[in-house]
Design an enzyme around this catalytic site. Structure first.
Site, PDB file in Angstrom:
ATOM      1  N   PRO A  17      22.758 -46.744  17.984  1.00 50.50           N
ATOM      2  CA  PRO A  17      23.622 -46.320  16.799  1.00 50.50           C
ATOM      3  C   PRO A  17      23.411 -44.787  16.425  1.00 50.50           C
ATOM      4  O   PRO A  17      24.315 -44.110  16.066  1.00 50.50           O
ATOM      5  CB  PRO A  17      23.764 -47.074  15.944  1.00 50.50           C
ATOM      6  CG  PRO A  17      22.242 -47.916  15.993  1.00 50.50           C
ATOM      7  CD  PRO A  17      22.013 -47.651  17.443  1.00 50.50           C
ATOM      8  N   HIS A  18      22.296 -44.425  16.175  1.00 49.51           N
ATOM      9  CA  HIS A  18      22.096 -43.311  15.529  1.00 49.51           C
ATOM     10  C   HIS A  18      20.808 -42.221  15.907  1.00 49.51           C
ATOM     11  O   HIS A  18      19.748 -42.597  15.982  1.00 49.51           O
ATOM     12  CB  HIS A  18      21.358 -43.575  13.991  1.00 49.51           C
ATOM     13  CG  HIS A  18      22.342 -44.601  13.262  1.00 49.51           C
ATOM     14  ND1 HIS A  18      23.545 -44.346  12.718  1.00 49.51           N
ATOM     15  CD2 HIS A  18      21.932 -45.894  13.011  1.00 49.51           C
ATOM     16  CE1 HIS A  18      24.058 -45.333  12.329  1.00 49.51           C
ATOM     17  NE2 HIS A  18      23.092 -46.517  12.301  1.00 49.51           N
ATOM     18  N   PHE A  19      21.323 -41.121  16.445  1.00 49.49           N
ATOM     19  CA  PHE A  19      20.628 -39.918  16.919  1.00 49.49           C
ATOM     20  C   PHE A  19      19.801 -40.651  17.921  1.00 49.49           C
ATOM     21  O   PHE A  19      18.356 -40.106  18.182  1.00 49.49           O
ATOM     22  CB  PHE A  19      19.679 -39.470  15.736  1.00 49.49           C
ATOM     23  CG  PHE A  19      20.417 -39.364  14.460  1.00 49.49           C
ATOM     24  CD1 PHE A  19      21.225 -37.831  14.520  1.00 49.49           C
ATOM     25  CD2 PHE A  19      20.517 -40.013  13.601  1.00 49.49           C
ATOM     26  CE1 PHE A  19      21.943 -37.487  13.415  1.00 49.49           C
ATOM     27  CE2 PHE A  19      21.483 -39.490  12.393  1.00 49.49           C
ATOM     28  CZ  PHE A  19      22.206 -38.211  12.490  1.00 49.49           C
ATOM     29  N   GLY A  36      17.010 -42.764  16.166  1.00 49.63           N
ATOM     30  CA  GLY A  36      16.068 -41.672  16.522  1.00 49.63           C
ATOM     31  C   GLY A  36      15.165 -41.876  17.798  1.00 49.63           C
ATOM     32  O   GLY A  36      14.381 -41.176  18.193  1.00 49.63           O
TER      33      GLY A  36
END
Length: 110
Positions: A17-19, A36
Protein backbone atom coordinates in the site's frame (compact mmCIF):
# COMPACT_ATOMS: atom_id res chain seq x y z
CA UNK A 1 -0.21 5.46 -2.33
CA UNK A 2 2.99 5.93 -4.36
CA UNK A 3 3.77 2.22 -4.75
CA UNK A 4 5.22 0.79 -7.96
CA UNK A 5 4.54 -2.72 -9.20
CA UNK A 6 6.48 -3.99 -12.25
CA UNK A 7 6.13 -7.42 -13.91
CA UNK A 8 4.78 -8.95 -10.71
CA UNK A 9 1.91 -11.11 -9.51
CA UNK A 10 -0.02 -10.27 -6.34
CA UNK A 11 -2.41 -13.04 -5.34
CA UNK A 12 -5.75 -12.23 -3.64
CA UNK A 13 -5.66 -10.13 -0.46
CA UNK A 14 -1.98 -9.22 -0.87
CA UNK A 15 -1.15 -5.61 -0.08
CA UNK A 16 1.63 -3.24 -1.14
CA UNK A 17 0.00 0.00 0.00
CA UNK A 18 2.50 2.74 0.91
CA UNK A 19 5.71 3.71 -0.88
CA UNK A 20 6.60 0.14 -1.90
CA UNK A 21 8.58 -1.13 -4.90
CA UNK A 22 7.64 -4.61 -6.15
CA UNK A 23 9.75 -5.66 -9.14
CA UNK A 24 9.63 -9.02 -10.95
CA UNK A 25 8.14 -10.72 -7.89
CA UNK A 26 5.37 -13.07 -6.80
CA UNK A 27 3.39 -12.37 -3.62
CA UNK A 28 1.31 -15.23 -2.29
CA UNK A 29 -2.18 -14.83 -0.90
CA UNK A 30 -2.58 -12.44 2.06
CA UNK A 31 0.98 -11.07 2.02
CA UNK A 32 1.34 -7.64 3.61
CA UNK A 33 4.19 -5.25 2.83
CA UNK A 34 4.70 -2.55 5.44
CA UNK A 35 5.32 1.04 4.35
CA UNK A 36 8.52 1.55 2.37
CA UNK A 37 9.28 -2.12 1.63
CA UNK A 38 11.47 -2.66 -1.43
CA UNK A 39 11.64 -5.94 -3.35
CA UNK A 40 14.83 -5.38 -5.30
CA UNK A 41 15.03 -7.12 -8.68
CA UNK A 42 18.41 -6.13 -10.13
CA UNK A 43 21.93 -6.65 -8.82
CA UNK A 44 24.13 -3.54 -8.65
CA UNK A 45 26.46 -5.03 -11.26
CA UNK A 46 23.56 -5.99 -13.57
CA UNK A 47 24.61 -9.65 -13.84
CA UNK A 48 22.59 -12.84 -13.34
CA UNK A 49 20.65 -13.17 -10.08
CA UNK A 50 21.67 -16.15 -7.96
CA UNK A 51 19.59 -17.88 -5.32
CA UNK A 52 21.43 -18.73 -2.11
CA UNK A 53 20.80 -22.19 -0.67
CA UNK A 54 22.92 -22.48 2.46
CA UNK A 55 26.50 -22.09 1.23
CA UNK A 56 25.55 -22.84 -2.40
CA UNK A 57 24.60 -20.40 -5.14
CA UNK A 58 22.19 -21.48 -7.88
CA UNK A 59 21.94 -19.37 -11.03
CA UNK A 60 18.47 -18.21 -12.05
CA UNK A 61 19.40 -17.63 -15.69
CA UNK A 62 17.78 -14.19 -15.37
CA UNK A 63 19.12 -10.68 -14.97
CA UNK A 64 16.02 -9.49 -13.11
CA UNK A 65 14.41 -11.54 -10.35
CA UNK A 66 12.67 -10.04 -7.36
CA UNK A 67 11.25 -12.04 -4.47
CA UNK A 68 8.95 -15.03 -4.16
CA UNK A 69 6.92 -14.57 -1.00
CA UNK A 70 4.73 -17.33 0.42
CA UNK A 71 1.18 -16.81 1.61
CA UNK A 72 0.56 -14.98 4.84
CA UNK A 73 4.01 -13.36 5.11
CA UNK A 74 4.30 -10.03 6.90
CA UNK A 75 7.12 -7.61 6.07
CA UNK A 76 7.89 -4.74 8.44
CA UNK A 77 8.29 -1.13 7.37
CA UNK A 78 11.37 -0.25 5.30
CA UNK A 79 12.54 -3.86 4.89
CA UNK A 80 14.57 -4.53 1.73
CA UNK A 81 14.63 -7.94 0.05
CA UNK A 82 17.65 -8.44 -2.20
CA UNK A 83 17.15 -10.01 -5.63
CA UNK A 84 16.27 -13.72 -5.53
CA UNK A 85 14.91 -13.92 -1.97
CA UNK A 86 12.40 -16.69 -1.26
CA UNK A 87 10.24 -16.56 1.88
CA UNK A 88 8.24 -19.62 2.90
CA UNK A 89 4.59 -19.20 3.91
CA UNK A 90 3.97 -17.40 7.18
CA UNK A 91 7.36 -15.69 7.52
CA UNK A 92 7.70 -12.42 9.41
CA UNK A 93 10.39 -9.91 8.49
CA UNK A 94 11.19 -7.33 11.16
CA UNK A 95 11.35 -3.63 10.14
CA UNK A 96 14.46 -1.98 8.68
CA UNK A 97 16.21 -5.22 7.67
CA UNK A 98 18.00 -6.20 4.49
CA UNK A 99 17.21 -9.84 3.65
CA UNK A 100 19.02 -12.31 1.38
CA UNK A 101 18.65 -16.02 0.74
CA UNK A 102 15.93 -18.61 1.10
CA UNK A 103 13.90 -18.89 4.32
CA UNK A 104 11.70 -21.81 5.44
CA UNK A 105 8.02 -21.39 6.36
CA UNK A 106 7.01 -19.60 9.56
CA UNK A 107 10.45 -18.08 10.09
CA UNK A 108 11.07 -14.90 12.08
CA UNK A 109 13.69 -12.88 10.23
CA UNK A 110 15.31 -10.44 12.67
Amino acid sequence: HCSEVKHSILLPNSKAPHFNYVGDSILGESVNLGAGVKLSNLRNDGTEVYLRLGDSRVGSGLRKVGAIIGEGCQLGCNAVLNPGVILGAGCSVFPNLTVSGIHPPNGKIR
